[in-house]
Design a protein around this motif. Structure first.
Motif, PDB file in Angstrom:
ATOM      1  N   ALA A  39       0.823  -1.212   0.000  1.00  0.00           N
ATOM      2  CA  ALA A  39       0.000   0.000   0.000  1.00  0.00           C
ATOM      3  C   ALA A  39       0.856   1.260   0.000  1.00  0.00           C
ATOM      4  CB  ALA A  39      -0.918  -0.009   1.218  1.00  0.00           C
ATOM      5  N   GLU A  40       2.015   1.208   0.643  1.00  0.00           N
ATOM      6  CA  GLU A  40       2.899   2.377   0.721  1.00  0.00           C
ATOM      7  C   GLU A  40       3.739   2.593  -0.525  1.00  0.00           C
ATOM      8  OE1 GLU A  40       5.507   3.035   3.952  1.00  0.00           O
ATOM      9  OE2 GLU A  40       4.122   2.250   5.449  1.00  0.00           O
ATOM     10  N   THR A  41       3.986   1.540  -1.282  1.00  0.00           N
ATOM     11  CA  THR A  41       4.996   1.589  -2.343  1.00  0.00           C
ATOM     12  C   THR A  41       4.433   2.180  -3.622  1.00  0.00           C
ATOM     13  OG1 THR A  41       6.112  -0.333  -1.400  1.00  0.00           O
ATOM     14  CG2 THR A  41       6.615   0.203  -3.692  1.00  0.00           C
ATOM     15  N   ARG A  42       5.220   3.046  -4.234  1.00  0.00           N
ATOM     16  CA  ARG A  42       4.865   3.601  -5.555  1.00  0.00           C
ATOM     17  C   ARG A  42       5.603   2.793  -6.609  1.00  0.00           C
ATOM     18  NH1 ARG A  42       3.483   4.426  -9.713  1.00  0.00           N
ATOM     19  NH2 ARG A  42       3.086   6.334 -10.874  1.00  0.00           N
ATOM     20  N   TYR A  43       4.867   2.124  -7.499  1.00  0.00           N
ATOM     21  CA  TYR A  43       5.447   1.275  -8.534  1.00  0.00           C
ATOM     22  C   TYR A  43       5.544   2.058  -9.843  1.00  0.00           C
ATOM     23  CZ  TYR A  43       4.492  -2.378  -5.139  1.00  0.00           C
ATOM     24  OH  TYR A  43       4.479  -3.130  -3.987  1.00  0.00           O
ATOM     25  N   VAL A  44       6.675   1.917 -10.538  1.00  0.00           N
ATOM     26  CA  VAL A  44       6.903   2.701 -11.759  1.00  0.00           C
ATOM     27  C   VAL A  44       6.819   1.853 -13.025  1.00  0.00           C
ATOM     28  CG1 VAL A  44       8.256   4.431 -10.542  1.00  0.00           C
ATOM     29  CG2 VAL A  44       9.414   2.459 -11.558  1.00  0.00           C
ATOM     30  N   PHE A  45       6.513   0.570 -12.891  1.00  0.00           N
ATOM     31  CA  PHE A  45       6.240  -0.290 -14.047  1.00  0.00           C
ATOM     32  C   PHE A  45       4.819  -0.827 -13.908  1.00  0.00           C
ATOM     33  CE2 PHE A  45      10.892  -0.765 -13.580  1.00  0.00           C
ATOM     34  CZ  PHE A  45      11.302  -0.349 -14.830  1.00  0.00           C
ATOM     35  N   PRO A  46       3.940  -0.565 -14.853  1.00  0.00           N
ATOM     36  CA  PRO A  46       4.137   0.295 -16.028  1.00  0.00           C
ATOM     37  C   PRO A  46       4.078   1.770 -15.635  1.00  0.00           C
ATOM     38  CG  PRO A  46       1.887  -0.505 -15.970  1.00  0.00           C
ATOM     39  CD  PRO A  46       2.602  -1.191 -14.838  1.00  0.00           C
ATOM     40  N   PRO A  47       4.763   2.624 -16.379  1.00  0.00           N
ATOM     41  CA  PRO A  47       4.768   4.050 -16.051  1.00  0.00           C
ATOM     42  C   PRO A  47       3.433   4.707 -16.378  1.00  0.00           C
ATOM     43  CG  PRO A  47       5.928   3.661 -18.102  1.00  0.00           C
ATOM     44  CD  PRO A  47       5.602   2.309 -17.540  1.00  0.00           C
ATOM     45  N   ARG A  48       3.147   5.789 -15.670  1.00  0.00           N
ATOM     46  CA  ARG A  48       1.940   6.570 -15.941  1.00  0.00           C
ATOM     47  C   ARG A  48       2.215   7.514 -17.112  1.00  0.00           C
ATOM     48  NH1 ARG A  48       1.592   9.515 -10.398  1.00  0.00           N
ATOM     49  NH2 ARG A  48       3.784   9.712 -10.996  1.00  0.00           N
ATOM     50  N   ALA A  49       1.464   7.381 -18.166  1.00  0.00           N
ATOM     51  CA  ALA A  49       1.707   8.191 -19.365  1.00  0.00           C
ATOM     52  C   ALA A  49       1.603   9.687 -19.061  1.00  0.00           C
ATOM     53  CB  ALA A  49       0.724   7.807 -20.467  1.00  0.00           C
ATOM     54  N   SER A  50       0.642  10.086 -18.235  1.00  0.00           N
ATOM     55  CA  SER A  50       0.455  11.509 -17.946  1.00  0.00           C
ATOM     56  C   SER A  50       1.652  12.071 -17.183  1.00  0.00           C
ATOM     57  CB  SER A  50      -0.826  11.722 -17.142  1.00  0.00           C
ATOM     58  OG  SER A  50      -0.790  10.970 -15.934  1.00  0.00           O
TER      59      SER A  50
END
Length: 402
Positions: free
Chosen positions: A59-70
């Motif tokens: 819940a705390e972790t920000r995942y970068v795969f897949p990236p947010r296009a915006s």
């Protein structure tokens, strides 16, 4: 020292079964007043982390795969020169040829997403617990105008791909968990200050876990690790067969999961050890503590590359278990042979059997090693001290403008 406003903490595919020591380090940093924000690559499956902290960590972790296009588009629009600098990084990626360069190029959107997420979280420095593609991600993000970064090397560099000089070039700090790994880093990045800072364990949590063993109970050996061929379970199984044939009253518990499980089960059957070996599966943190408390000797007979400063060995020593361990990675720095553990050559069944036989035959030796192992763990492997050392090294490196 110039301390980061908030420290980013990046572990690939976090959290999984083997990531309890990262979570402990995060908790230790926070206990010391450090504001920590978690980042990772891909979100693992919930079942990949049986520990109680798994849901909280995801819940705390920000995942970068897949990236947010915006997020990628916004960062690129605001930092066009940084995007050009990041493209220039690809010229340094030569070790794996065109295919390797394309793989790193595919990280560009995720690096931009990481920059955006770090900015939103107030993070101006990210520590990467990996020297594989995650380190490329840190280097790309830095060139894009994102946060400064540092790297901890946990294993032999050839396990982590190629182009390590490029990964390290813009890093504020590179640390390793053993002296041997420091030498590897200095070979590709000469002149750097590369402190050796191991991971740690909560030694107080493991102290005093040993219950009274029933008289006449089998001597119980325990392994806790990923079930992979390089962990060398088969060598101890062969040694165990010898002990049983000699009349020793012994058991072996194998905890963990992984691709080698079918091969390990086949070896147990081949050696007719079904009545003496238990496959315990993956264990939660509480179950690890309980398993250590119900065991007499810890075993790690790994071979080859990939083992550095095994945290499972630290936990076993903190719990007061004599350890039979291969000479691999930094284990010779962790254990003084015959004093606070027993070291054996890799893939040497004779030596493994001899070490196990010594411990079976000599309760006084087990007691002496148990006390010495706990003293070593408490003085060198406590997570509060190791986390503090990492934080101070990061802060000092930033102050020096590294």
């Amino acid at each position: 020292m110039i301390r980061p406003r908030a420290l980013g903490y990046f572990v690939p595919a976090f959290p999984t079964q083997t990531h309890a020591f990262f979570w402990r380090e995060v908790a230790a940093l926070r206990a010391q007043g450090v504001e920590v924000r978690l980042f990772s690559s891909r979100r693992p499956r919930p079942e990949d982390c049986p520990h109680a902290f798994g849901d909280i960590a995801r819940a705390e972790t920000r995942y970068v795969f897949p990236p947010r296009a915006s997020a990628v588009a916004r960062w690129a629009a605001r930092h066009p020169a940084g995007m050009v600098r990041a493209l220039g990084y690809l010229r340094k990626v030569t070790g794996a040829g065109a295919k390797g360069r394309a793989k790193v190029a595919a990280l560009l959107p995720s690096a931009a997403d990481l920059c955006s997420a770090a900015e939103a979280a107030g993070v101006d420095h990210i520590h990467f617990h990996s020297c594989a593609d995650a380190a490329h991600l840190g280097a790309l993000a830095r060139r894009m105008g994102g946060p400064s970064y540092s790297v901890t090397v946990h294993g032999n560099l050839d396990v982590y791909g190629t182009d390590h000089a490029a990964k390290f070039a813009d890093a504020s700090l590179v640390t390793t968990v053993t002296r041997a790994l420091r030498d590897e880093v200095l070979a590709v990045a000469p002149g750097r200050d590369v402190p050796v800072i191991t991971m740690g364990v909560d030694t107080a949590r493991f102290a005093g876990v040993r219950p009274t063993r029933p008289q006449g109970a089998p001597l119980r050996f325990l392994s806790i690790s990923r079930l992979a061929p390089v962990k060398g379970h088969g060598y101890f199984l062969e040694a165990l067969r010898r002990l049983i044939d000699e009349g020793q009253n012994v058991q072996y518990v194998i905890a963990g999961s992984g691709e080698a499980e079918p091969a390990i089960r086949a070896e147990i059957a081949r050696l007719s050890l079904g009545d003496h070996v238990e496959m315990a599966g993956p264990l939660s943190q509480d179950a690890v503590r309980a398993a250590l408390g119900q065991s007499d000797v810890f075993v790690l007979t790994s071979f080859g590359h990939g083992e550095a400063a095994p945290v499972a060995v630290m936990e076993a020593m903190a719990a007061g278990l004599p350890v039979i361990c291969s000479r691999i990675g930094g284990t010779a720095d962790m254990i003084e042979d015959g004093v606070d553990g027993l070291l054996v050559p890799q893939q040497d069944v004779d030596a493994i059997a001899d070490a196990a036989r010594r411990l079976c035959a000599d309760a006084a030796l087990r007691a002496l090693i148990r006390k010495a192992a706990q003293r070593r763990a408490q003085s060198q492997f406590d997570t509060a001290a190791t986390a503090r050392a990492l934080w101070e090294a990061i802060s000092a490196a930033r102050a020096n403008g590294a």
